[in-house]
Design an enzyme around this catalytic site. Structure first.
Site, PDB file in Angstrom:
ATOM      1  N   SER D  45       0.868  -1.174   0.000  1.00 23.93           N
ATOM      2  CA  SER D  45       0.000   0.000   0.000  1.00 23.93           C
ATOM      3  C   SER D  45       0.903   1.222   0.000  1.00 23.93           C
ATOM      4  CB  SER D  45      -0.910  -0.018   1.231  1.00 23.93           C
ATOM      5  OG  SER D  45      -1.895   0.983   1.108  1.00 23.93           O
ATOM      6  N   GLU D  46       0.661   2.128  -0.932  1.00 24.91           N
ATOM      7  CA  GLU D  46       1.643   3.182  -1.176  1.00 24.91           C
ATOM      8  C   GLU D  46       1.777   4.185  -0.036  1.00 24.91           C
ATOM      9  OE1 GLU D  46      -1.081   2.648  -3.026  1.00 24.91           O
ATOM     10  OE2 GLU D  46      -2.028   4.530  -3.655  1.00 24.91           O
ATOM     11  N   ASN D  47       0.880   4.118   0.937  1.00 20.71           N
ATOM     12  CA  ASN D  47       1.065   4.986   2.104  1.00 20.71           C
ATOM     13  C   ASN D  47       2.099   4.420   3.075  1.00 20.71           C
ATOM     14  OD1 ASN D  47      -0.926   2.957   2.612  1.00 20.71           O
ATOM     15  ND2 ASN D  47      -1.459   4.004   4.525  1.00 20.71           N
ATOM     16  N   GLY D  48       2.676   3.259   2.740  1.00 15.51           N
ATOM     17  CA  GLY D  48       3.815   2.791   3.539  1.00 15.51           C
ATOM     18  C   GLY D  48       3.637   1.459   4.230  1.00 15.51           C
ATOM     19  N   SER D  87       8.387   4.493  -0.093  1.00 17.38           N
ATOM     20  CA  SER D  87       7.328   3.716  -0.741  1.00 17.38           C
ATOM     21  C   SER D  87       7.286   3.976  -2.238  1.00 17.38           C
ATOM     22  CB  SER D  87       5.984   4.068  -0.112  1.00 17.38           C
ATOM     23  OG  SER D  87       4.947   3.315  -0.694  1.00 17.38           O
TER      24      SER D  87
END
Lengths: 232, 219, 232, 219
Positions: D45-48, D87
């Protein structure tokens, strides 16, 4: 969990061929992937280009590969501490590309982060800037530097898990962090290999996605280059 | 004339409360020994350490905990470790308040040469080029002259440069000098060293305003 | 140890003036510096440019500053979830600069790392690339992006110590990490403020050198934006 | 015609053992439910977050642990958290093997538009532009036509682009299509949907080679 384990240093270096470009973590002898280096020194691989901040000492670290004439070119910020290195360099057998340490680190990080090029002030006005694009930002001159392109990155961590997650210890983190994931294939050797779930997800320095192969190093000598102490 | 310890001692007076300081190899390393204990100062080592302490006791050396000179060190409470990219990130973004390093030559404009002598084995610039290109406050610790007695403080550097117009101050065994827009200004002289002697041993012209005080050492 | 403590959120935001540019950490409502935002909402500061991935909701996070008409311009990757935001944007009261999320993060990181500009493939061939230098690297087109220049960065961490060292928790790390040290002054608010020596130097995400002010937030609501669960 | 769950189910067959996968909001999120349990797959998930698990049990939601859709999630053993810059670093350096996202329009060349409708409130591109500019393997999950029954699979996108020549495959409620150097190739048709119907509802020309098989669903 995607399992990244390989059996040992021999298995880890599979696919490294003569003429390839390698990144090797470590600062001086601190945090170097000593088991992979030993395995390479026992292999027939030659004509390597090695991106490494330093070049080891005569009988340890990259010095082992120099002794075996396996290195064609070093890309480093500081070399020496190594008589064989000096001999090969002065005789022209070994090519050396000296790069400012921060630029070296950032060129690794850029590769790791999919940034093809960036501007840095380091080296402006020096021979490092020769032949490079120069540009002013905010009243200060900078030079354009490019991400490294390497076939393998070989890093060393303190702990790792089967999924390739890595935790470093102390100043042994150094170049191992920006090199992890900065080449086509990243090999990680660790002092302690543990099952998934044992590492705190908050404390992981490098997520396993950056690592393709992991193994617990056979032996760690962890040699100290400058043993400095004080009396009790 | 100052010895190396005294050069370090004089430079230590430039360290202010709340400073993050990066010390180069050689004389700069000695500066840490002379920073007054009542000052809150943290030492950064570009290989990835903030909050360096003294050398470890014998038998307590840790191969994973070294400084940029590859010496075994300890850390103080509040210390942190980080990677080389992050370390030079904090250097380039000017979080380090004071950088002290050695030099082979310095010019009156603040150019510095400290990494390469043509024809000799070149070991590399290490982190020096990043440090001098980034830091706002750079002090050079050096001997005023070379072994042949020739000035290392020059109109123009003759050796390949490490950085341009970056040095703020020079503390040598003879004098303290400041790089100003008008040239090199003589601030202090070493005990027993005359202004005439300094001028004689300095190739670069020196701005001399009023009486030049002798350096003061408390201890 | 260099002590970075300030008393509270009021003291922390001292010096923030109308017209300044702020970076604010967080993703959605996760990891936002809620105490500083509240303090700002109670201040007379207006005409702010806010660099923040999102813009909060109507009654929480940056929504509080929007409600008070304190924001002149938002630089974000995704907005909405906020009726007042929409109204101000459509009426032209609020300027919005939309930036790809990875570029937004890297522009923060570049500022943090003293890199004035870098190339990224994100946005090539779209309106994001308009007016920007475009260049091919390795057969692929990239665009030039610049580091942000901000007056204050306001970040939120889980734990911090008196020296400003920070440790984040879970996905609340997000933009708080690359923003720390990316502005002239960095303010960190933390859930738990501890004396130096209590944090493991290996586990620190942001070294104290990047932080100028730290305090323990008065109250943490930590609101959840999308509460999704499954039945036991 | 497939419903949204079935589109997700069909896309799940594109997920291979050892893949790191990024799922966009909407139909893509549903894909996770259909990946066979014997495959070793990790969701980024690109938020980390790497190693996302299912939603938490009621009462166990953690405000600090969310996905890019801002939903509360859990993590699996082997998970890790990281910052937004790192990320997107792993996204740009192509460590994510498969990216699945929604689209408003896709062109036969693989251009995608999914973030902006002129004249309407624009919420932003989020991480989509970084993902499509970087990923090697992008699958679009979408309805084949809009509410007016017009094709969303076009010769040229009419909406502002998110990325150019990046989409590899399209899985719609009617068909599976592949972007090839020669144009859009029809690979599979939804159960009960004829090739003629697909051609009729697709503005872009379709390469049709031999018999087009009907999609297979195990469950």
């Amino acid at each position: 969990m995607i399992d990244k384990r390989v059996a040992d240093s021999q298995a880890a270096i599979a696919g490294i061929e003569s003429g390839m470009t390698l990144m090797l973590g470590g600062f001086g002898l601190c945090g170097i992937p000593e088991n992979c280096i030993k395995a390479l020194s026992q292999s027939q691989v030659t004509d390597l280009t090695c991106i490494s901040n330093n070049a080891g000492v005569d009988d340890f670290g990259l010095g082992l590969l120099l002794k075996g004439r396996q290195i064609k070119k070093m890309i480093s910020s500081y070399v020496g501490e190594n008589a064989e290195f000096e001999r090969q360099m002065l005789s022209g057998e070994l090519e050396v590309e000296l790069t400012p340490q921060g630029t070296l680190a950032e060129k690794c990080r850029a590769a790791q982060a999919g940034i093809p090029a960036f501007y840095t002030p380091a080296g402006y006005g020096t021979e490092v800037a020769q032949g490079k694009e120069q540009r002013e930002f905010n009243g200060k001159m900078h030079i354009l530097e490019h991400a490294f392109q390497a076939d393998f990155a070989i890093v060393k961590a303190w702990k790792g898990d089967y999924a390739g997650n890595l935790i470093f210890r102390g100043s042994a983190r150094n170049f191992n962090h920006p090199m992890a994931g900065a080449a086509k294939i990243t090999i990680a050797e660790v002092e302690h290999l543990v099952p998934v779930g044992e590492l705190d997800p908050n404390a992981i320095h490098i997520p396993g996605i950056m690592v393709q192969r992991i193994f617990q190093g056979e032996v760690y000598e962890k040699r100290i280059e400058q043993r400095t102490t004080r009396k009790k | 004339m100052l010895n190396k310890e005294q050069i370090a001692q004089r430079i230590a007076k430039e360290v202010k409360d709340g400073y993050y300081v990066n010390l180069g190899i050689g004389i700069p390393t000695l500066v840490a020994n002379y920073v007054p204990e009542n000052l809150n100062v943290e030492f950064q080592s570009e290989n990835g350490v903030l909050g360096m302490g003294p050398f470890p006791f014998e038998g307590e050396e840790d191969a994973d905990i070294i400084n940029a000179g590859k010496q075994t060190i300890t850390t103080l409470p509040g210390a942190s470790f980080f990677d080389s990219a992050f370390s030079f990130g904090m250097i380039r973004s000017q979080k380090v308040d004071l950088t002290i390093l050695g030099a082979m030559e310095v010019s009156e404009k603040g150019d510095i040469a400290n990494w390469k002598i043509p024809g000799k084995m070149v070991k590399g610039m290490g982190g020096a080029m990043d440090l001098v290109a980034s830091a706002e406050n750079i002090i050079v610790a050096m001997m005023h002259t070379n072994k042949e007695g020739e000035s290392k403080v020059l109109r123009e550097c003759t050796l390949p440069l490490t950085g341009v117009q970056c040095v703020r101050k020079i503390v040598s065994n003879l004098a303290v000098m400041e790089v100003t827009p008008n040239g090199l200004k003589l601030l202090e002289r070493a005990p027993g060293v005359s202004v005439e002697k300094i001028v004689e041993l300095t190739e670069a012209p020196l701005l001399i305003e009023g009486t030049i005080p002798e350096m003061q050492f408390e201890s």
